[in-house]
Design a protein around this motif. Structure first.
Motif, PDB file in Angstrom:
ATOM      1  N   ARG A 312       0.833  -1.209   0.000  1.00  0.00           N
ATOM      2  CA  ARG A 312       0.000   0.000   0.000  1.00  0.00           C
ATOM      3  C   ARG A 312       0.864   1.255   0.000  1.00  0.00           C
ATOM      4  NH1 ARG A 312      -5.230   1.253   1.131  1.00  0.00           N
ATOM      5  NH2 ARG A 312      -5.635   3.330   1.968  1.00  0.00           N
ATOM      6  N   PHE A 316       0.398   1.594  -3.944  1.00  0.00           N
ATOM      7  CA  PHE A 316      -0.967   2.116  -3.972  1.00  0.00           C
ATOM      8  C   PHE A 316      -1.002   3.622  -3.718  1.00  0.00           C
ATOM      9  CE2 PHE A 316      -5.215   2.917  -2.280  1.00  0.00           C
ATOM     10  CZ  PHE A 316      -6.011   2.230  -3.175  1.00  0.00           C
ATOM     11  N   GLN A 317      -0.318   4.081  -2.663  1.00  0.00           N
ATOM     12  CA  GLN A 317      -0.365   5.496  -2.307  1.00  0.00           C
ATOM     13  C   GLN A 317       0.448   6.371  -3.251  1.00  0.00           C
ATOM     14  OE1 GLN A 317       0.888   5.562   1.802  1.00  0.00           O
ATOM     15  NE2 GLN A 317      -1.112   4.910   2.565  1.00  0.00           N
ATOM     16  N   ARG A 318       1.347   5.787  -4.026  1.00  0.00           N
ATOM     17  CA  ARG A 318       2.190   6.562  -4.938  1.00  0.00           C
ATOM     18  C   ARG A 318       1.669   6.546  -6.364  1.00  0.00           C
ATOM     19  NH1 ARG A 318       7.717   7.229  -2.976  1.00  0.00           N
ATOM     20  NH2 ARG A 318       7.801   6.636  -0.779  1.00  0.00           N
ATOM     21  N   SER A 319       0.635   5.738  -6.628  1.00  0.00           N
ATOM     22  CA  SER A 319       0.090   5.642  -7.983  1.00  0.00           C
ATOM     23  C   SER A 319      -0.975   6.711  -8.193  1.00  0.00           C
ATOM     24  CB  SER A 319      -0.517   4.255  -8.214  1.00  0.00           C
ATOM     25  OG  SER A 319       0.453   3.248  -7.993  1.00  0.00           O
ATOM     26  N   ARG A 320      -1.140   7.115  -9.438  1.00  0.00           N
ATOM     27  CA  ARG A 320      -2.110   8.171  -9.779  1.00  0.00           C
ATOM     28  C   ARG A 320      -3.384   7.610 -10.394  1.00  0.00           C
ATOM     29  NH1 ARG A 320       1.759  12.985 -12.310  1.00  0.00           N
ATOM     30  NH2 ARG A 320       3.026  13.286 -10.414  1.00  0.00           N
ATOM     31  N   CYS A 322      -5.558   3.818 -11.701  1.00  0.00           N
ATOM     32  CA  CYS A 322      -5.635   2.353 -11.610  1.00  0.00           C
ATOM     33  C   CYS A 322      -4.754   1.827 -10.482  1.00  0.00           C
ATOM     34  CB  CYS A 322      -5.241   1.713 -12.935  1.00  0.00           C
ATOM     35  SG  CYS A 322      -6.247   2.195 -14.339  1.00  0.00           S
ATOM     36  N   ARG A 323      -4.910   2.431  -9.313  1.00  0.00           N
ATOM     37  CA  ARG A 323      -3.998   2.110  -8.204  1.00  0.00           C
ATOM     38  C   ARG A 323      -4.111   0.657  -7.770  1.00  0.00           C
ATOM     39  NH1 ARG A 323      -4.612   6.643  -3.679  1.00  0.00           N
ATOM     40  NH2 ARG A 323      -6.804   6.044  -3.829  1.00  0.00           N
ATOM     41  N   GLN A 326      -2.402  -1.567 -10.407  1.00  0.00           N
ATOM     42  CA  GLN A 326      -0.951  -1.423 -10.339  1.00  0.00           C
ATOM     43  C   GLN A 326      -0.372  -2.152  -9.130  1.00  0.00           C
ATOM     44  OE1 GLN A 326       0.953   2.411 -11.135  1.00  0.00           O
ATOM     45  NE2 GLN A 326      -1.021   3.206 -11.833  1.00  0.00           N
ATOM     46  N   THR A 327      -1.078  -2.087  -8.011  1.00  0.00           N
ATOM     47  CA  THR A 327      -0.585  -2.745  -6.797  1.00  0.00           C
ATOM     48  C   THR A 327      -0.524  -4.261  -6.970  1.00  0.00           C
ATOM     49  OG1 THR A 327      -1.538  -0.973  -5.453  1.00  0.00           O
ATOM     50  CG2 THR A 327      -0.957  -3.018  -4.316  1.00  0.00           C
TER      51      THR A 327
END
Length: 432
Positions: A312, A316-320, A322-323, A326-327
């Motif tokens: 996470r 998750f927290q660094r994605s802009r 489709c988090r 991507q995770t």
């Protein structure tokens, strides 16, 4: 979200058990004034090196090389650059090692070496610690290792100051398994001084974990007899495949619960499982929640909790955009990109997305408590069946096992959630 090939679980458990007396010895020595802080770091580092050689043999060089290169990057890069470059190196090195496993399994058609599989597991955990440390450095929670070289007056001072970082990467209680320990909690645990009441709590805590492990092993043996006596996915027909999938996944889960509790016990024996500073220890196995929840999203957050929180924070927290996707895609990459893993983790991402929409819709639609009770019972069973489906896909890993699973009656369960996801997403879009 962390799986290992099952045939590596028992060798790892053996080496973890062999490390247990040394963990107790370390805990005991930490309460002696004569056992300095530097000696504690050296003890943990030497124990990690010895455990790596014993468990991995010559493959331990892969782990030592990775840790040494990571330490060089930590010492030479500033806080703003350290995470990006160490992440790139660790994942590249780990991926190359995983490709070696692919070459052995799929091209040479040979069984992989158990020691090499243990090495891959160790590299995955090392990647967790390295990236966790780098994120803490970027966030200003930990002093950058590159600053030690500028502040140190001599080479020997620099070595002494960098010892905690290197010891953290290879300390033996977490080398082969266990909940992710942050660098801050690692330092606080090494520098602690215990009390008699604290030792009594540790004793009872270890005894309770021992009873849990014994109970899980008895259940696992009983369930393994049922699995071996029943048909496999290649022999089952229609609804019979549901029983096969459920019992096989139950055997997998019991194996991992027992393995995680052993790892947890080793960390507690060494003194890394109690609360120090601002951080609370997070166990990997919350068995009650995992077995009783009717939410796939909650199961996902609870399964191997420290790894879930690491993913996470890292992805998750660094994605802009489709988090979620991507995770889970990164999780498949981190695990090795076997066909079953890619399918299983991407299916898991879709199921979590469906879970959010289904339960949001149901909470606004179902009012009376009998219907809510029925709804919880049905969604609990469906959640457990979907998780079992994902587990068999990930554990099967190769295409032949994945083909058997997808062609079985069990594919009905994720398909139901896929249809509901499509309908509810379409409805949500119309409402918006």
């Amino acid at each position: 979200m962390d799986w290992l090939p099952l045939f590596t679980v028992y060798p790892v458990s053996f080496y973890q058990g062999a490390s247990f007396p040394f963990a107790l010895l370390f805990h005991y020595l930490c309460n002696k004034d004569s056992f300095s802080i530097q000696s504690r770091y050296l003890f943990l580092l030497a124990g990690g090196g010895a455990l790596a050689v014993a468990a991995m043999g010559p493959y331990a060089l892969l782990v030592f090389t990775s840790a040494l290169c990571a330490m060089v990057l930590l010492s030479s890069l500033g806080p703003q650059d350290v995470h990006r470059w160490t992440f790139f190196f660790q994942m590249s090195w780990q991926t190359l090692c995983h490709l070696g496993l692919h070459y052995t399994e799929y091209y040479l058609q040979e069984p992989p070496s158990v020691r090499f599989c243990i090495t891959l597991s160790c590299l995955m955990l090392l990647t967790q610690r390295v990236t966790s440390l780098c994120m803490d450095i970027c966030d200003g929670k930990v002093e950058a290792a590159s600053g030690l070289a500028r502040n140190g007056s001599s080479w020997s001072d620099y070595v002494c100051k960098s010892l905690p970082y290197f010891s953290y990467l290879l300390f033996f209680p977490a080398l082969l398994g266990g909940s992710l320990c942050s660098f801050q909690r690692f330092q606080a645990s090494v520098q602690r001084s215990g009390s008699p009441s604290h030792h009594r709590r540790d004793f009872w805590s270890l005894g309770w974990r021992g009873l849990q492990i014994l109970a899980l092993e008895c259940l696992r043996e009983a369930l393994s007899l049922l699995v071996s006596a029943g048909p496999g996915l290649e022999d089952c027909q229609h609804v019979e495949c549901v029983y096969t999938m459920w019992t096989t996944a139950g055997l997998f889960k019991l194996t991992y619960y027992s393995h995680w509790l052993r790892d947890d016990s080793l960390l507690h024996a060494a003194g890394f499982g109690v609360e120090f500073g601002e951080e609370e220890y997070i166990p990997d196995a919350d068995i009650w929640t995992l077995e009783t929840t009717h939410r796939i999203a909650l199961f996902t957050r609870t399964w191997n909790q420290s790894t879930a929180q690491w993913l996470r924070r890292l992805i998750f927290q660094r994605s802009r955009g489709c988090r979620l996707l991507q995770t889970f895609a990164f999780s498949a990459w981190w695990h090795g990109l076997h066909p079953g893993q890619v399918f299983g983790f991407l299916c898991w991402a879709v199921m979590v997305e469906a879970d959010y929409l289904i339960h949001t819709f149901a909470n606004g639609f179902i009012r009376c408590w009998p219907l809510r009770l029925l709804y919880r019972a049905l969604t609990w069973a469906h959640t457990q069946l979907i998780i079992a489906y994902i587990m068999l896909a990930v554990e099967g890993r190769n295409l032949s096992s994945l083909r058997l699973l997808c062609n079985s009656f069990n594919s009905v369960f994720p398909m139901v959630y896929c249809i509901l996801l499509f309908l509810l997403a379409k409805r949500k879009h119309k409402v918006n």
